[in-house]
Design a protein around this motif. Structure first.
Motif, short mmCIF file in Angstrom:
data_model
loop_
_atom_site.label_atom_id
_atom_site.label_comp_id
_atom_site.label_asym_id
_atom_site.label_seq_id
_atom_site.Cartn_x
_atom_site.Cartn_y
_atom_site.Cartn_z
N GLU A 55 0.83 -1.21 0.00
CA GLU A 55 0.00 0.00 0.00
C GLU A 55 0.86 1.26 0.00
O GLU A 55 0.55 2.25 -0.67
CB GLU A 55 -0.95 0.01 1.20
N ILE B 120 2.28 1.82 -3.49
CA ILE B 120 1.27 2.39 -4.38
C ILE B 120 1.14 3.89 -4.12
O ILE B 120 1.17 4.70 -5.06
CB ILE B 120 -0.08 1.67 -4.21
N LEU C 5 2.16 6.93 -6.79
CA LEU C 5 1.17 7.93 -7.20
C LEU C 5 1.64 9.34 -6.85
O LEU C 5 1.45 10.27 -7.65
CB LEU C 5 -0.18 7.63 -6.56
N GLY D 4 -1.12 4.95 -14.21
CA GLY D 4 -1.53 4.13 -13.08
C GLY D 4 -1.16 2.67 -13.24
O GLY D 4 -1.36 1.87 -12.32
N ASP D 5 -0.64 2.29 -14.40
CA ASP D 5 -0.27 0.89 -14.63
C ASP D 5 0.78 0.42 -13.63
O ASP D 5 0.68 -0.67 -13.09
CB ASP D 5 0.27 0.69 -16.05
N ALA E 80 1.51 1.64 -10.61
CA ALA E 80 0.96 1.58 -9.25
C ALA E 80 0.07 0.35 -9.08
O ALA E 80 0.13 -0.34 -8.06
CB ALA E 80 0.18 2.84 -8.93
N ARG E 81 -0.73 0.05 -10.09
CA ARG E 81 -1.63 -1.12 -10.00
C ARG E 81 -0.87 -2.44 -10.03
O ARG E 81 -1.40 -3.47 -9.62
CB ARG E 81 -2.64 -1.09 -11.15
N SER E 82 0.37 -2.41 -10.51
CA SER E 82 1.13 -3.66 -10.63
C SER E 82 1.89 -4.02 -9.36
O SER E 82 2.49 -5.09 -9.28
CB SER E 82 2.12 -3.55 -11.79
N ALA F 49 2.77 -5.53 -6.02
CA ALA F 49 2.26 -6.67 -5.25
C ALA F 49 3.42 -7.43 -4.63
O ALA F 49 4.54 -7.39 -5.15
CB ALA F 49 1.46 -7.60 -6.16
N PRO G 91 6.82 -3.27 -8.22
CA PRO G 91 5.94 -3.29 -9.39
C PRO G 91 6.29 -4.47 -10.30
O PRO G 91 7.45 -4.65 -10.66
CB PRO G 91 6.23 -1.96 -10.10
N ASP H 32 3.50 -2.74 -18.52
CA ASP H 32 2.37 -1.85 -18.73
C ASP H 32 1.73 -2.13 -20.09
O ASP H 32 2.13 -3.05 -20.81
CB ASP H 32 2.79 -0.38 -18.57
N ASN I 218 7.29 -2.69 -15.49
CA ASN I 218 6.97 -1.74 -14.43
C ASN I 218 8.11 -1.56 -13.44
O ASN I 218 8.32 -0.47 -12.92
CB ASN I 218 5.69 -2.18 -13.72
#
Length: 144
Positions: A41, A44, A48, A59-60, A62-64, A66, A84, A88, A94
């Protein structure tokens, strides 16, 4: 009801060792997953914030972010890696974009943001706290 409060991950590891729970794979795994969620978190949020000024982020990346699957073991140390992953929509890795965002590019007038340093610093106490919560629930359940 026993409750431990420690300063940093080294103190938590020392408590686990003292109680003979350092080799309790289920407990260590649960603790690592709890800490990894918090760190992901923060990653991310850090991405951002670092990409906000130029406004080019999709945002690709940030969404990646994990945690990797499984737990990495190096000797007595168990770890989860968070970064990341994947590519993307244009096929750019990423992790490579995160590296460039962190260190910058001298030839493209892209200054370093050093966002990973800020993420690591802000995530440490939160992650240790999340791991302590899992440990304290274990202690209550076991009657320590």
């Amino acid at each position: 009801m026993a409750k431990f409060s420690v300063s940093g991950i080294d103190g938590l590891a020392a408590d686990l060792q003292r109680l003979g729970q350092l080799d309790n794979e289920e407990l260590v795994s649960d603790m690592l997953y709890a800490g990894a969620e918090v760190v992901a978190e923060e990653w991310i949020h850090g991405i951002l914030e670092a990409t906000k000024p130029d406004g080019r982020g999709t945002g690709d990346m940030a969404r990646s972010v994990a945690p990797t699957k499984g737990i990495k073991k190096i000797g007595d140390v168990s770890a989860k890696e968070i970064y990341p992953q994947g590519k993307d929509r244009k096929g750019v890795r990423n992790a490579e974009k995160a590296f460039i965002l962190h260190y910058g590019k001298s030839n493209a007038n892209q200054p370093p943001t050093r966002f990973v340093d800020a993420v690591e610093e802000s995530a440490e106490d939160k992650a240790v706290s999340a791991m302590e919560d899992v440990f304290n629930k274990f202690l209550e359940k076991e009657g320590f």
